[in-house]
Design a protein around this motif. Sequence first.
Motif, PDB file in Angstrom:
ATOM      1  N   GLU A   1      -2.218  -8.989   0.288  1.00  0.00           N
ATOM      2  CA  GLU A   1      -3.112  -8.021  -0.333  1.00  0.00           C
ATOM      3  C   GLU A   1      -4.534  -8.556  -0.224  1.00  0.00           C
ATOM      4  O   GLU A   1      -4.769  -9.755  -0.361  1.00  0.00           O
ATOM      5  CB  GLU A   1      -2.737  -7.805  -1.799  1.00  0.00           C
ATOM      6  CG  GLU A   1      -3.468  -6.652  -2.420  1.00  0.00           C
ATOM      7  CD  GLU A   1      -2.907  -6.270  -3.780  1.00  0.00           C
ATOM      8  OE1 GLU A   1      -3.631  -5.560  -4.491  1.00  0.00           O
ATOM      9  OE2 GLU A   1      -1.791  -6.688  -4.119  1.00  0.00           O
TER      10      GLU A   1
ATOM     11  N   PHE B   1      -6.721  -4.239   8.638  1.00  0.00           N
ATOM     12  CA  PHE B   1      -6.844  -3.953   7.215  1.00  0.00           C
ATOM     13  C   PHE B   1      -6.307  -2.537   7.026  1.00  0.00           C
ATOM     14  O   PHE B   1      -6.774  -1.599   7.675  1.00  0.00           O
ATOM     15  CB  PHE B   1      -8.302  -4.061   6.754  1.00  0.00           C
ATOM     16  CG  PHE B   1      -8.771  -5.477   6.672  1.00  0.00           C
ATOM     17  CD1 PHE B   1      -8.673  -6.193   5.488  1.00  0.00           C
ATOM     18  CD2 PHE B   1      -9.290  -6.117   7.787  1.00  0.00           C
ATOM     19  CE1 PHE B   1      -9.089  -7.508   5.410  1.00  0.00           C
ATOM     20  CE2 PHE B   1      -9.711  -7.433   7.721  1.00  0.00           C
ATOM     21  CZ  PHE B   1      -9.611  -8.132   6.524  1.00  0.00           C
TER      22      PHE B   1
ATOM     23  N   HIS C   1      -3.836  -6.839   4.328  1.00  0.00           N
ATOM     24  CA  HIS C   1      -4.473  -7.520   5.462  1.00  0.00           C
ATOM     25  C   HIS C   1      -3.345  -8.115   6.296  1.00  0.00           C
ATOM     26  O   HIS C   1      -2.560  -8.925   5.806  1.00  0.00           O
ATOM     27  CB  HIS C   1      -5.415  -8.611   4.944  1.00  0.00           C
ATOM     28  CG  HIS C   1      -6.087  -9.386   6.035  1.00  0.00           C
ATOM     29  ND1 HIS C   1      -6.541 -10.660   5.852  1.00  0.00           N
ATOM     30  CD2 HIS C   1      -6.382  -9.076   7.325  1.00  0.00           C
ATOM     31  CE1 HIS C   1      -7.087 -11.102   6.972  1.00  0.00           C
ATOM     32  NE2 HIS C   1      -6.992 -10.147   7.869  1.00  0.00           N
TER      33      HIS C   1
ATOM     34  N   GLU D   1      -6.172   4.700   5.691  1.00  0.00           N
ATOM     35  CA  GLU D   1      -7.124   4.218   6.682  1.00  0.00           C
ATOM     36  C   GLU D   1      -6.652   2.879   7.243  1.00  0.00           C
ATOM     37  O   GLU D   1      -6.108   2.057   6.527  1.00  0.00           O
ATOM     38  CB  GLU D   1      -8.491   4.049   6.005  1.00  0.00           C
ATOM     39  CG  GLU D   1      -9.624   3.747   6.944  1.00  0.00           C
ATOM     40  CD  GLU D   1     -10.954   3.708   6.207  1.00  0.00           C
ATOM     41  OE1 GLU D   1     -11.955   3.457   6.890  1.00  0.00           O
ATOM     42  OE2 GLU D   1     -11.002   3.902   4.991  1.00  0.00           O
TER      43      GLU D   1
ATOM     44  N   GLY E   1      -4.746   3.010  -3.069  1.00  0.00           N
ATOM     45  CA  GLY E   1      -6.022   2.296  -3.135  1.00  0.00           C
ATOM     46  C   GLY E   1      -5.937   0.822  -2.804  1.00  0.00           C
ATOM     47  O   GLY E   1      -6.957   0.152  -2.633  1.00  0.00           O
ATOM     48  N   LYS E   2      -4.739   0.274  -2.684  1.00  0.00           N
ATOM     49  CA  LYS E   2      -4.585  -1.144  -2.354  1.00  0.00           C
ATOM     50  C   LYS E   2      -4.729  -1.343  -0.847  1.00  0.00           C
ATOM     51  O   LYS E   2      -4.477  -0.431  -0.061  1.00  0.00           O
ATOM     52  CB  LYS E   2      -3.239  -1.665  -2.835  1.00  0.00           C
ATOM     53  CG  LYS E   2      -3.135  -1.718  -4.349  1.00  0.00           C
ATOM     54  CD  LYS E   2      -1.846  -2.368  -4.761  1.00  0.00           C
ATOM     55  CE  LYS E   2      -1.784  -2.500  -6.273  1.00  0.00           C
ATOM     56  NZ  LYS E   2      -0.547  -3.128  -6.700  1.00  0.00           N
ATOM     57  N   VAL E   3      -5.115  -2.565  -0.485  1.00  0.00           N
ATOM     58  CA  VAL E   3      -5.359  -2.888   0.923  1.00  0.00           C
ATOM     59  C   VAL E   3      -4.461  -4.048   1.337  1.00  0.00           C
ATOM     60  O   VAL E   3      -4.373  -5.064   0.640  1.00  0.00           O
ATOM     61  CB  VAL E   3      -6.844  -3.275   1.143  1.00  0.00           C
ATOM     62  CG1 VAL E   3      -7.080  -3.682   2.583  1.00  0.00           C
ATOM     63  CG2 VAL E   3      -7.746  -2.128   0.751  1.00  0.00           C
TER      64      VAL E   3
ATOM     65  N   ARG F   1      -5.400   0.514   4.327  1.00  0.00           N
ATOM     66  CA  ARG F   1      -5.591   1.030   2.967  1.00  0.00           C
ATOM     67  C   ARG F   1      -4.540   2.100   2.714  1.00  0.00           C
ATOM     68  O   ARG F   1      -4.372   3.025   3.506  1.00  0.00           O
ATOM     69  CB  ARG F   1      -6.976   1.625   2.799  1.00  0.00           C
ATOM     70  CG  ARG F   1      -7.248   2.083   1.363  1.00  0.00           C
ATOM     71  CD  ARG F   1      -8.538   2.811   1.236  1.00  0.00           C
ATOM     72  NE  ARG F   1      -9.620   2.051   1.841  1.00  0.00           N
ATOM     73  CZ  ARG F   1     -10.848   1.971   1.350  1.00  0.00           C
ATOM     74  NH1 ARG F   1     -11.147   2.593   0.242  1.00  0.00           N
ATOM     75  NH2 ARG F   1     -11.771   1.288   1.972  1.00  0.00           N
TER      76      ARG F   1
ATOM     77  N   LYS G   1      -9.110  -7.261  -0.097  1.00  0.00           N
ATOM     78  CA  LYS G   1     -10.138  -6.273  -0.411  1.00  0.00           C
ATOM     79  C   LYS G   1     -10.570  -5.608   0.875  1.00  0.00           C
ATOM     80  O   LYS G   1     -10.587  -6.212   1.933  1.00  0.00           O
ATOM     81  CB  LYS G   1     -11.339  -6.948  -1.090  1.00  0.00           C
ATOM     82  CG  LYS G   1     -11.014  -7.496  -2.448  1.00  0.00           C
ATOM     83  CD  LYS G   1     -12.232  -8.070  -3.098  1.00  0.00           C
ATOM     84  CE  LYS G   1     -11.850  -8.599  -4.461  1.00  0.00           C
ATOM     85  NZ  LYS G   1     -12.981  -9.193  -5.151  1.00  0.00           N
ATOM     86  N   TRP G   2     -10.958  -4.338   0.784  1.00  0.00           N
ATOM     87  CA  TRP G   2     -11.403  -3.599   1.956  1.00  0.00           C
ATOM     88  C   TRP G   2     -12.721  -4.140   2.462  1.00  0.00           C
ATOM     89  O   TRP G   2     -13.586  -4.514   1.677  1.00  0.00           O
ATOM     90  CB  TRP G   2     -11.542  -2.123   1.605  1.00  0.00           C
ATOM     91  CG  TRP G   2     -11.794  -1.275   2.811  1.00  0.00           C
ATOM     92  CD1 TRP G   2     -12.975  -0.735   3.184  1.00  0.00           C
ATOM     93  CD2 TRP G   2     -10.857  -0.912   3.792  1.00  0.00           C
ATOM     94  NE1 TRP G   2     -12.829  -0.039   4.353  1.00  0.00           N
ATOM     95  CE2 TRP G   2     -11.531  -0.128   4.757  1.00  0.00           C
ATOM     96  CE3 TRP G   2      -9.504  -1.165   3.991  1.00  0.00           C
ATOM     97  CZ2 TRP G   2     -10.911   0.409   5.865  1.00  0.00           C
ATOM     98  CZ3 TRP G   2      -8.883  -0.628   5.095  1.00  0.00           C
ATOM     99  CH2 TRP G   2      -9.583   0.143   6.029  1.00  0.00           C
TER     100      TRP G   2
ATOM    101  N   CYS H   1       0.779  -1.245   0.000  1.00  0.00           N
ATOM    102  CA  CYS H   1       0.000   0.000   0.000  1.00  0.00           C
ATOM    103  C   CYS H   1       0.803   1.284   0.000  1.00  0.00           C
ATOM    104  O   CYS H   1       0.229   2.308   0.325  1.00  0.00           O
ATOM    105  CB  CYS H   1      -0.932   0.091   1.189  1.00  0.00           C
ATOM    106  SG  CYS H   1      -1.104  -1.105   2.381  1.00  0.00           S
TER     107      CYS H   1
END
Length: 191
Positions: free
Chosen positions: A185, A153, A163, A143, A159-161, A155, A187-188, A137
Amino acid sequence: MKFEALEKWLSDWKDSRILYFDRLTEVLKQWSAAYCTAYNNHQVRKTIDVKDWSSTKGYHTKTVKAVPVLIGNKEYLEYGYAGVGRIAYLKDCGFGDISQEDEKLAKYYNREERIRRVEKDVEDKRKRVIAKVQKICTAEVVEVAEVAGDGLFIRGANGKVAHMWVIFAGGYNIQCLHIRVLVKEAKWLEK
């Protein structure tokens, strides 16, 4: 980049690692004192049969002399180079298979040196985890969401998330329970 959850985990890991080394040092000293007493007092060696393997004979039984080491009310039979009695005693004290490095640190380093080593390990872990997160990220974090039981998580500005979560692992060559921090990597999470 600072994550409170990561810092808390690293702090807890450091504290538990220091306690682990303190207890391991104490247990190894107890074993060493009891073994030296048994060996130097020339206690009667017990003759026992053990399973062995050699390239010429294959699996076979051989007779060896063992030093009976008495700790508390339990007797441990120490023989050969494998440290069979010591390993059994360590297991009875709650230590499964310990690495050679951990045993060396507990035996030959004082508490301050062990603490410095653990602090260095904590800093190395922090750098590796943050580098993994930054690889996904970027350095700028937009965030962070902490999900109970599922880790963090994160962000990034791109724009990549990422975990990030913690698991217990058993080891590969030497079976030894340890904690791993995984970063992948993802998803949010939509709320």
